[in-house]
Design a protein around this motif. Sequence first.
Motif, PDB file in Angstrom:
ATOM      1  N   LYS A   1    -107.148 -90.695 -21.660  1.00 18.97           N
ATOM      2  CA  LYS A   1    -108.402 -91.130 -22.287  1.00 18.97           C
ATOM      3  C   LYS A   1    -109.040 -92.263 -21.486  1.00 18.97           C
ATOM      4  N   VAL A   2    -108.230 -93.198 -21.035  1.00 20.57           N
ATOM      5  CA  VAL A   2    -108.726 -94.325 -20.249  1.00 20.57           C
ATOM      6  C   VAL A   2    -109.328 -93.830 -18.933  1.00 20.57           C
TER       7      VAL A   2
ATOM      8  N   SER B   1    -102.325 -92.009 -23.664  1.00 23.49           N
ATOM      9  CA  SER B   1    -103.655 -92.605 -23.753  1.00 23.49           C
ATOM     10  C   SER B   1    -104.225 -92.935 -22.376  1.00 23.49           C
ATOM     11  N   GLN B   2    -103.400 -92.835 -21.341  1.00 22.90           N
ATOM     12  CA  GLN B   2    -103.880 -93.040 -19.963  1.00 22.90           C
ATOM     13  C   GLN B   2    -104.944 -92.009 -19.618  1.00 22.90           C
TER      14      GLN B   2
ATOM     15  N   ASN C   1     -97.233 -92.514 -21.673  1.00 27.99           N
ATOM     16  CA  ASN C   1     -98.364 -93.103 -22.385  1.00 27.99           C
ATOM     17  C   ASN C   1     -99.565 -92.153 -22.264  1.00 27.99           C
TER      18      ASN C   1
ATOM     19  N   HIS D   1     -98.917 -83.867 -17.553  1.00 25.64           N
ATOM     20  CA  HIS D   1     -98.736 -84.029 -18.993  1.00 25.64           C
ATOM     21  C   HIS D   1     -98.393 -82.686 -19.655  1.00 25.64           C
TER      22      HIS D   1
END
Length: 64
Positions: free
Chosen positions: A44-45, A41-42, A39, A32
């Motif tokens: 955070k997941v 938010s991966q 995405n 990243h």
Amino acid sequence: MKIKEVKELETSELVEKLKNAEVALVKMKINHQVTPLENPSQIKVARRDIARMKTELRQRELNK
């Protein structure tokens, strides 16, 4: 990964999945920084999945 799925795993499987998830998170963060993820938010997941696994391992440790 839902908490129900985490609770169904054997302890050895859970430890293995935790190690794999931590390695994947580090790789995801590095990738990243170089080129933004499609995405973000991966990340955070993944962090939350790791926290769920660590919480379940700690619960099992305390219930011995």
